[in-house]
Design a protein around this motif. Structure first.
Motif, short mmCIF file in Angstrom:
data_model
loop_
_atom_site.label_atom_id
_atom_site.label_comp_id
_atom_site.label_asym_id
_atom_site.label_seq_id
_atom_site.Cartn_x
_atom_site.Cartn_y
_atom_site.Cartn_z
N VAL A 1 0.83 -1.20 0.00
CA VAL A 1 0.00 0.00 0.00
C VAL A 1 0.87 1.26 0.00
O VAL A 1 0.58 2.22 -0.71
N SER A 2 1.94 1.23 0.76
CA SER A 2 2.81 2.41 0.79
C SER A 2 3.41 2.68 -0.58
O SER A 2 3.61 3.84 -0.96
N ARG A 3 3.65 1.63 -1.34
CA ARG A 3 4.18 1.81 -2.70
C ARG A 3 3.12 2.47 -3.59
O ARG A 3 3.45 3.33 -4.40
N ILE A 4 1.87 2.07 -3.46
CA ILE A 4 0.78 2.68 -4.25
C ILE A 4 0.74 4.18 -3.97
O ILE A 4 0.72 5.00 -4.90
N VAL A 5 0.73 4.54 -2.70
CA VAL A 5 0.65 5.95 -2.32
C VAL A 5 1.87 6.70 -2.83
O VAL A 5 1.76 7.82 -3.34
N LYS A 6 3.04 6.10 -2.75
CA LYS A 6 4.26 6.75 -3.22
C LYS A 6 4.22 6.98 -4.72
O LYS A 6 4.60 8.06 -5.20
N VAL A 7 3.76 6.00 -5.49
CA VAL A 7 3.68 6.16 -6.94
C VAL A 7 2.69 7.28 -7.28
O VAL A 7 2.96 8.12 -8.15
N ILE A 8 1.56 7.30 -6.60
CA ILE A 8 0.57 8.35 -6.86
C ILE A 8 1.13 9.71 -6.45
O ILE A 8 0.92 10.71 -7.15
N ASP A 9 1.86 9.76 -5.37
CA ASP A 9 2.52 11.00 -4.96
C ASP A 9 3.50 11.46 -6.04
O ASP A 9 3.59 12.66 -6.35
N ASN A 10 4.23 10.53 -6.64
CA ASN A 10 5.15 10.87 -7.72
C ASN A 10 4.41 11.40 -8.95
O ASN A 10 4.89 12.33 -9.61
N ILE A 11 3.25 10.82 -9.25
CA ILE A 11 2.43 11.30 -10.36
C ILE A 11 1.98 12.73 -10.07
O ILE A 11 2.08 13.61 -10.94
N ASP A 12 1.49 12.96 -8.87
CA ASP A 12 1.09 14.32 -8.47
C ASP A 12 2.25 15.29 -8.67
O ASP A 12 2.09 16.35 -9.28
#
Length: 115
Positions: free
Chosen positions: A95-106
């Protein structure tokens, strides 16, 4: 290579990374939402589908359409706070990886607004 073209490639790589993270977490194989659910006007279609459905069937698909058309990318994006909230009860380590990838997209999309 022009900057906009490069930004498209970077986003395409990030979307692939997001799909991998969603698969590893076991939330990629979510149910296809109905046409009515997809027609929601609420942010993140929160009234008609789970966040993982929204990621897969709305966000990723919209970004793919933008990339395929060579259209201008959005310059404002704030999805990671919703991702952190939506996945906060998951205990799975991915889950932390999902949030990190989305944060990178942002960050990637928001950085275009600064340039």
């Amino acid at each position: 290579m022009n900057n906009e073209f490069e930004n498209h490639y970077v986003l395409a790589d990030m979307l692939l990374e997001l799909e991998i993270a969603l698969r590893e977490c076991g939330v990629w194989e979510c149910d296809q939402p109905s046409l009515e659910a997809l027609a929601s006007v609420e942010p993140f279609c929160i009234d008609t589908m789970d966040f993982s459905q929204w990621l897969r069937f709305v966000m990723i698909e919209r970004f793919k359409s933008i990339l395929e058309a060579g259209a201008t990318l959005p310059t404002r994006c704030q999805i990671s706070p919703m991702a952190a909230e939506a996945f906060k009860l998951y205990s799975h380590g991915h889950v932390s990886r999902i949030v990190k990838v989305i944060d990178n997209i942002d960050d990637h999309l928001n950085r275009q607004n600064q340039g």
